[in-house]
Design an enzyme around this catalytic site. Structure first.
Site, PDB file in Angstrom:
ATOM      1  CG  HIS A  74      32.117  46.070  37.300  1.00 20.12           C
ATOM      2  ND1 HIS A  74      33.287  46.327  37.233  1.00 20.12           N
ATOM      3  CD2 HIS A  74      31.559  46.061  35.909  1.00 20.12           C
ATOM      4  CE1 HIS A  74      33.920  45.701  36.182  1.00 20.12           C
ATOM      5  NE2 HIS A  74      33.354  45.278  35.122  1.00 20.12           N
TER       6      HIS A  74
ATOM      7  CG  ASP B  41      38.393  52.178  17.515  1.00 20.43           C
ATOM      8  OD1 ASP B  41      39.296  52.410  17.315  1.00 20.43           O
ATOM      9  OD2 ASP B  41      38.351  52.009  18.042  1.00 20.43           O
TER      10      ASP B  41
ATOM     11  CB  ALA C 106      34.765  51.143  28.819  1.00 22.76           C
ATOM     12  NE  ARG C 107      37.871  46.215  32.571  1.00 18.36           N
ATOM     13  CZ  ARG C 107      36.882  45.488  32.446  1.00 18.36           C
ATOM     14  NH1 ARG C 107      35.454  45.776  32.816  1.00 18.36           N
ATOM     15  NH2 ARG C 107      37.031  44.499  32.121  1.00 18.36           N
TER      16      ARG C 107
ATOM     17  CB  VAL D  17      30.363  46.770  23.591  1.00 20.52           C
ATOM     18  CG1 VAL D  17      29.740  48.030  24.594  1.00 20.52           C
ATOM     19  CG2 VAL D  17      31.307  46.013  24.194  1.00 20.52           C
TER      20      VAL D  17
ATOM     21  CG  ASP E 131      28.172  49.167  35.081  1.00 28.15           C
ATOM     22  OD1 ASP E 131      27.585  48.733  36.119  1.00 28.15           O
ATOM     23  OD2 ASP E 131      28.167  48.191  34.395  1.00 28.15           O
TER      24      ASP E 131
ATOM     25  CD  GLU F 173      34.325  47.824  39.516  1.00 25.31           C
ATOM     26  OE1 GLU F 173      34.665  46.748  39.052  1.00 25.31           O
ATOM     27  OE2 GLU F 173      33.805  49.276  38.571  1.00 25.31           O
TER      28      GLU F 173
ATOM     29  CB  ALA G 162      29.693  41.356  31.699  1.00 30.21           C
TER      30      ALA G 162
END
Length: 541
Positions: free
Chosen positions: A281, A170, A230-231, A151, A255, A260, A284
């Site tokens: 969220h 990264d 992402a998370r 992503v 998002d 949640e 996806a």
């Protein structure tokens, strides 16, 4: 195979399963936890999204479970370690929604920069205002991408298309990968200090939880734009709220949430903040992505049933798929060698060493090591052992496992060596491939050359005339036919080792008769498992 689907998953994507006569697919949405625990014991696979928590209680109740299939990227709702301890394979769909998540990131960023959401609400309310909605361009801005995976890499490429300068961090990505994307790899702190836009694209782990917190916000420029698609929990939400209120963060988009649906006061305040564009969220949530992830996990289940390699099993060591055709014969060689070698041992295992010599040493050999460990342990423990739980079981048993590699293969282009140690005894077996088939080329310090057969007899004795004849005579008396013989020795009339391939098994009384007649210092009747590398291994060979 009985499979339960507990969350909304694309029916179109599940068609591979519904069309397979071997599969019974039960879609049971909205089950309460106790209801799910009551029925899960009937199923061998569960397909979920983020709505089902696959925890210790569920895994304990799922007595027949073989596979947990997460139709999406994240697996933070699955207790992978506990699943591994029970030999349950966990698969996800890491690529099916990557494009969807990347596009949503840019959609949110552009919505914030151009005030799309508030301008839309204003116009729909009957107002005609333009001045309050003056926006910001992306061109010329320095954008920081934390996590340059599937992503993050797509987000970086799209930011480049908007003429941003892109920095990325990264620790698991090569400089070449960054160069290919046209971005510069830098440290975390350089991202915080230098970027106008910061977006995170990492999994949620112990290492990344609250990764962007008060210290990191303190390093950032005033007027920075922050995104999290992402998370939830990667960015400390209280710190984000504080910096929105103070004005240091210009705004941004979120998002995903640490809870949640969001219920805490902090999350409610974040969602209400006018400087944030927020969605529930949806990264996806495209029709294409939902179909893709369902297809991906369905293929993994079919691969399992067909004894094929599982491409996206998160708790099975696996080769790069480009190498699988080359490495599959070595998986079989390793399994055969270990099935042979463990039968030479009559002590508790203390240490197992796997050696790889020759061309094979250029590659990651960890799947071979785990495959071999699986074959060994399946001979010595009562529970089912596969590539998921082999290392955990070895650790619980106190077995030391070592791996060594050298590019020098000696007389062979590739050699695999197994050394088993326990209670002061040591057994060594080396093997190679000949036209794709396993061959044993060394036992202990003897050069040998044979293909393992279902029934074999191995003995050590002092080399003197007539011994082989005596062995053959005794076997003949019991109607046991010799198929082939392989002899190893160091010198004339010294110690010798002989390996006989037989057409049938040698009973214990015959074994003792041969031992006495040959004055054998070591004798062992061996029986190889037919097709030693099976689905119980999990390697797909």
């Amino acid at each position: 195979m009985k499979i339960i689907v507990t969350d909304e998953v694309s029916a179109e994507g599940l068609a591979l399963l519904t069309q397979d006569a071997r599969i019974q697919l039960d879609v049971k949405l909205g089950l309460k936890k106790d209801e799910l625990l009551a029925v899960i014991g009937d199923y061998e696979a569960i397909i979920t999204r983020s709505g089902t928590t696959v925890d210790k209680a569920l895994l304990d109740a799922a007595t027949k479970l073989k596979i947990v299939a997460r139709a999406g990227v994240g697996i933070d709702n699955v207790d992978v370690d506990y699943a591994s301890s029970k030999g349950v394979i966990v698969v996800n769909a890491p690529f099916g929604n990557t494009n969807s998540a990347a596009e949503h990131t840019l959609a949110l960023l552009l919505s914030f920069c151009r005030n799309v959401t508030i301008a839309n609400a204003s116009l729909k309310a009957g107002e005609w205002k333009r001045g309050p909605f003056t926006g910001h361009e992306l061109k010329g801005r320095v954008a920081g991408v934390i996590g340059l995976g599937k992503v993050g890499g797509r987000v970086a490429a799209r930011l480049k298309a908007f003429e941003c300068e892109v920095l990325a961090c990264d620790p698991y990505v090569s400089v070449k990968r960054a160069n290919d994307l046209g971005v510069k790899l830098v440290s975390h702190d350089e991202i915080y200090k230098n970027c106008d836009i910061i977006t995170v694209h990492t999994p949620l782990t112990d290492e990344t939880r609250n990764m962007v917190g008060p210290r990191e916000f303190g390093l950032m420029k005033s007027g920075v734009i922050i995104l999290n698609v992402a998370r939830g929990g990667i960015i400390n939400e209280q710190a984000l709220l504080d910096n929105l209120v103070s004005g240091k963060v210009l705004g941004g988009a979120v998002d995903v949430w640490s809870q949640e649906p969001p219920a805490s006061e902090t999350l409610k305040q974040l969602i209400a903040n006018k400087k944030l564009v927020v969605t529930p969220h949806l990264g996806a949530n495209t029709f294409e992505a939902q179909i893709n992830v369902a297809i991906d996990v369905s293929r993994e289940i079919i691969n399992y049933l067909d004894d094929k390699p599982m491409e996206n099993a998160v708790n099975i060591p696996r080769f790069d798929l480009a190498l699988m055709d080359q490495m599959r014969p070595f998986l079989n060689l390793m399994s055969v060698m270990c099935d042979f070698g463990i039968q030479l041992v009559d002590t508790n295992l203390e240490k197992v060493s796997f050696g790889f010599a020759g061309n094979i040493a250029h590659y990651d050999c960890s799947p071979l090591t785990v495959c071999g460990l699986t074959a060994l342990l399946n001979r010595v423990v009562d529970q089912d052992v596969n590539m998921v739980n082999a290392s955990l079981i070895a650790d619980q048993m106190g077995i030391v496992v070592e791996e060594s590699k050298t590019t020098q293969g000696g007389a062979f282009s590739n050699v695999v060596t197994l050394i088993i140690e326990g209670e002061g005894k040591r057994r060594l077996v080396s093997g190679t491939l000949f036209e794709g088939s396993p061959r044993i080329v060394r036992l202990r310090d003897y050069s040998m050359d044979f293909t393992p057969e279902e029934h074999m007899l191995l003995l050590n004795y002092d080399d003197r005339p007539g011994i082989i004849g005596k062995v053959g005579t005794i076997l003949g008396q019991y109607n046991i036919n010799i198929g082939s013989m392989n002899l190893g020795r160091h010198e004339k009339k010294g110690e010798a080792m002989v390996l006989l391939s037989l057409d049938s098994a040698v009973p214990e009384n015959v074994l003792q008769e041969i031992k006495a007649a040959a004055a054998a210092s070591y004798i062992r009747a061996l029986r190889m498992r037919v097709g030693a590398c099976t689905r119980s291994c999990g390697c797909g060979a």
